[in-house]
Structures are given as structure tokens and as C-alpha cells.
Enzyme design. Structure first.
Site, mmCIF file in Angstrom:
data_model
loop_
_atom_site.group_PDB
_atom_site.id
_atom_site.type_symbol
_atom_site.label_atom_id
_atom_site.label_comp_id
_atom_site.label_asym_id
_atom_site.label_seq_id
_atom_site.Cartn_x
_atom_site.Cartn_y
_atom_site.Cartn_z
ATOM 1 N N ASP A 1 36.533 37.827 44.634
ATOM 2 C CA ASP A 1 37.715 37.702 45.474
ATOM 3 C C ASP A 1 38.964 37.397 44.650
ATOM 4 O O ASP A 1 39.115 36.289 44.141
ATOM 5 C CB ASP A 1 37.477 36.596 46.509
ATOM 6 C CG ASP A 1 38.600 36.500 47.523
ATOM 7 O OD1 ASP A 1 39.467 37.380 47.527
ATOM 8 O OD2 ASP A 1 38.603 35.545 48.313
ATOM 9 N N ASP B 1 44.712 42.145 47.212
ATOM 10 C CA ASP B 1 43.559 41.288 47.496
ATOM 11 C C ASP B 1 42.269 42.095 47.616
ATOM 12 O O ASP B 1 42.134 42.925 48.510
ATOM 13 C CB ASP B 1 43.820 40.519 48.796
ATOM 14 C CG ASP B 1 42.738 39.512 49.133
ATOM 15 O OD1 ASP B 1 41.908 39.218 48.255
ATOM 16 O OD2 ASP B 1 42.731 39.017 50.270
#
Length: 439
Positions: free
Chosen positions: A80, A290
Site C-alpha cells: 500500500d 495510491d
């Protein structure tokens, strides 16, 4: 995946997980001190639910398989770029398929409250670290936009990264929390934070650059830790990171923040003032890249302008769903009906170009529409939804560039030069083949 703005869970009915499979392949093309490490990516599809009432979730997560502890325990972690703290589930429960057992590891060492790590190195975490009054250990907690939250204590442990052993790696050993998706919990042991924060995994490993490339056509892709260059890669466009030193309520200072300057649909530039793309005095309106978010989300006025123009340019080839209550994932309200035996004319759709400072990302063809599996009953029209969502409906004050639009784009995160690179039109499946990572 951003704290309070993206999630660990896979809320869609078709859930895919990209697995980074170890051992690693070494790449010797870099000039940096560390030898780059190349991982293969594979996709696993998970069971689907049957409800047409869809809430916000992510469909695809990049998952790293590695080993931790002494003796080593096999784990998997969601990769992430929107998070800092890496963490593992450390307490068994019925809904967890994989947990790390710190009691069985001789190299496990919890971080006490008095440690400088607890008092200073946790400064970038969205929720400040605290002291557990019972254990006097450094207590950490994280939460996400889907109401997932988890907490536990900070600790040191040995992580095995390919052929390299990394003792003293700092992570969160989590023993309690609230999850919105038990299926996701059953598939992974935790999360690997890769943003620019002091405790992020990439910073702890000492790599100043990493890249990934996700295939949109099959189950392949690669992740590369470290600096590298390939003759087949072609030119990379770079956009500088927006660096903010002043703490602001809605600005994530350790995210990969870039400056979105405009959006073009086909040949038409949306008529929007540049000020709508610039963060305001509170930090609201930053643009983040992201890997933990699937689709791309735009702030309300920008989303509305894009939606209106896309409808205008596609009204002759696409039929809009006329049900105002059908909002895909609760955030994507532009969907189309397509005959049960046909597919949209992807070639006839206008290209949506995201214009950054110094770089562009073009979203075209199948990346523009996403089929909602199971929507409608058998024999009825299929439903495809526009792959841009409304940040206002998601409840975040930011633009987010999700990984669905990063398919077949070489994504490079350069921490040393404070920039993000986009290598367009890369066949990520062929990249895997060239590096010998395909089965």
C-alpha cells in the site's frame, strides 16, 4: 490505501488479489548500492457476493508473500503506497486465515513507551502513538474509510526479503480491531506501508526508488524495489511531488502527492479553473497516487464536469442506467446498460487524459468502464460503470489516482528525486516475460 480514505477490504463481488511470489529474482542493472529486487505479480479471484446493493470496497489488492521471525513464519501483506505503518495480525480469531505468532519467534521485540522510536519516529502516523498503561508498550492504531480499524503494539522483528535478512524491522503487531470484510482478512496477514513516512517499509529497507507494472490483460505483472533501467521500457514522464512541510488538517504530508492541472476528454479540455485542482488552506484537494485504491476519485466539481462531458460524447453509443438508486460502490453513479450478449464499443469511447505537471496519464478503452458482475438478473442487460468516482460520496477531501488506471503503465516512485514517473503503453505481461517471471 489511505488512512480514512481507502480500505483493505475487497467490497466488490469479483475480488482479485495480485500476489508477489517469492523467491525474488535479482536484477543487476542499477548503479545504487543495493541490488534491485524484482517480484512477479499474480492474480487470484475470490468468491463473489450476490447483492446488487454495493458499498465502497476495493477489488484488487497487491499482496506480498514473505517470511518473518525466527524461526520464520510465512505471511502475506497488502502492498500500500497510501499507508506508512506496516502491520500484522498477531492474535488468532475465527475470521483470520493467517496470523503471525510473536510468542514463537526469538527475534520478536516489542517497543516500550520510553523508546525514542515511540516518541519521535511515529510522528507521521495519522493517529498518534500512545502508551499502553497495562504493558507500558508503544500502542498504535490505524483506521480506514470503510470503517476498518485495527490496533496493537509497535515491535521489532526480522523480515526475510528474498535472499536478504532484515533484522529490527519496525511494524505493528495488532491484536484487536474492527473489519468490514472477513474474506479479505482470511486471505492476508497484514499490510505493508510504502509511503514516504519514517516508518514505511521502503524507507526502513533503505531503497530510494521502487516501481510496479500491472497487466490489464492477464494475471501477470512485476514489482521492482530499487533503481533499474531496461532498454525495452521507453521514455518515462515525471511529475514532481508536492511537498508540504506545514501540518494541515486534510493534507497527508507523506503521501505521493502530485499536482493534477486539468482533464481532457477526447480533444476537449474541461473548462475548469486551475484553482479547483489546488489544495486549499486546510490541505483539502491534494492529488495522491495510491496502490491501495482501485479506481480513481475526483473532487465533486471536477467529477461532475467530467461526468457531464463523458455523457455528452458517448450518448450515441452508450445507454445510461436510468435507476437513480444504482450507485456502484456507493461512489460511482455513472453506469451504462449493455445487451446481455454484447460488449461496449470500447474503441469508440473518448480517451480521458489526466494532465499532471510535466506528465499525462491517458485512460482509454476497457479501462474506462468496469463490468458490474451479477448486476441485474440472468438474461437482462449487463451493467458497466465509469471507472471514475466522486470523492464527495466516498467522504474524502482529495483526488486519488487508483491502480485500475495504472494498468500497463510503468509506475515509478522516486523518493530521492521527489517525483513519480509514468511510462505509458507498457505491456506488463511482456515485461514479466522479459524478466523471466512468467510460469
Amino acid at each position: 490505501m489511505m488512512a480514512s480514505s481507502s480500505s483493505l477490504s475487497n467490497l466488490l463481488r469479483q475480488i482479485s488479489i495480485l500476489f508477489l511470489v517469492y523467491p525474488l529474482t535479482l536484477c543487476n542493472t542499477a548503479s545504487s548500492n543495493q541490488t534491485p529486487l524484482v517480484f512477479s505479480l499474480k492474480i487470484q479471484k475470490l468468491p463473489q457476493s450476490s447483492s446488487d446493493k454495493l458499498s465502497f470496497r476495493h477489488n484488487v489488492t497487491l499482496t506480498v508473500s514473505l517470511s518473518v521471525g525466527s524461526p520464520s513464519q510465512n505471511i502475506s501483506m497488502v502492498l500500500d503506497t497510501g499507508s506508512e505503518l506496516s502491520w500484522l495480525h498477531c492474535k488468532k480469531s475465527p475470521n483470520l486465515g493467517s496470523v503471525f505468532n510473536p510468542v514463537s519467534s526469538s527475534s520478536y521485540a516489542p517497543v516500550p513507551c520510553s523508546s525514542n522510536i515511540c516518541r519521535t519516529r511515529t510522528r507521521d502516523l495519522p493517529i498518534p502513538a500512545s502508551c499502553d498503561p497495562k504493558t507500558h508498550l508503544c500502542h498504535v492504531a490505524v483506521s480506514y474509510a470503510d470503517a476498518t480499524s485495527i490496533e496493537g503494539n509497535l515491535a521489532h522483528e526480522t523480515f526475510v526479503i528474498g535472499s536478504s535478512t532484515r533484522p529490527g524491522t519496525i511494524f505493528g503487531c495488532m491484536d484487536s480491531g474492527l473489519s468490514s470484510d472477513s474474506e479479505e482478512d482470511a486471505k492476508t496477514t497484514g499490510l505493508m506501508g510504502m509511503n514516504r513516512g519514517a516508518l514505511s517499509f521502503v524507507n526502513q529497507l533503505g531503497f530510494s526508488k521502487f516501481s510496479y507494472c500491472i497487466s490489464g490483460s492477464d494475471s501477470s505483472g512485476i514489482l521492482l524495489l530499487g533503481d533499474s533501467s531496461f532498454s525495452w521500457l521507453g521514455p518515462i514522464q515525471y511529475t514532481p511531488l508536492v511537498l508540504e512541510t506545514t501540518p494541515l488538517p486534510y493534507f497527508d504530508r507523506v503521501a505521493y502527492t502530485v499536482q493534477l492541472e486539468g482533464i481532457r476528454v477526447g480533444t476537449k479540455l474541461l473548462s475548469l479553473p486551475k484553482s479547483v485542482f489546488v489544495p486549499d488552506h486546510t490541505g483539502a484537494g491534494q492529488t495522491m497516487v495510491d496502490s491501495g485504491t482501485q479506481f480513481t476519485f475526483l473532487m465533486g466539481p471536477v467529477y461532475t464536469a467530467l461526468k457531464t462531458e463523458f455523457i455528452a460524447q458517448t450518448k450515441s453509443v452508450l445507454k445510461v442506467v436510468d435507476d437513480p438508486n444504482f450507485v456502484f460502490q456507493g461512489t460511482m453513479d455513472l453506469c451504462y446498460r449493455v445487451g446481455s450478449l454484447t460488449r461496449p464499443n470500447f474503441r469508440g469511447l473518448p480517451v480521458v487524459s489526466l494532465m499532471f505537471r510535466g506528465a499525462e496519464m491517458s485512460v482509454s478503452g476497457e479501462k474506462l468502464l468496469y463490468r458490474v458482475n451479477g448486476a441485474g438478473s440472468e438474461g437482462k442487460d449487463q451493467v458497466y460503470c465509469f471507472t471514475f468516482g466522486n470523492s464527495d460520496l466516498l467522504g474524502i477531501e482529495a483526488f486519488v489516482i487508483g491502480h485500475h488506471h495504472q494498468q500497463n503503465v510503468w509506475m515509478e516512485f522516486d523518493l530521492a528525486k521527489s517525483r513519480v514517473g509514468f511510462g505509458a503503453d507498457v505491456r506488463c505481461d511482456q515485461a514479466s516475460q522479459r524478466l523471466g517471471l512468467r510460469d
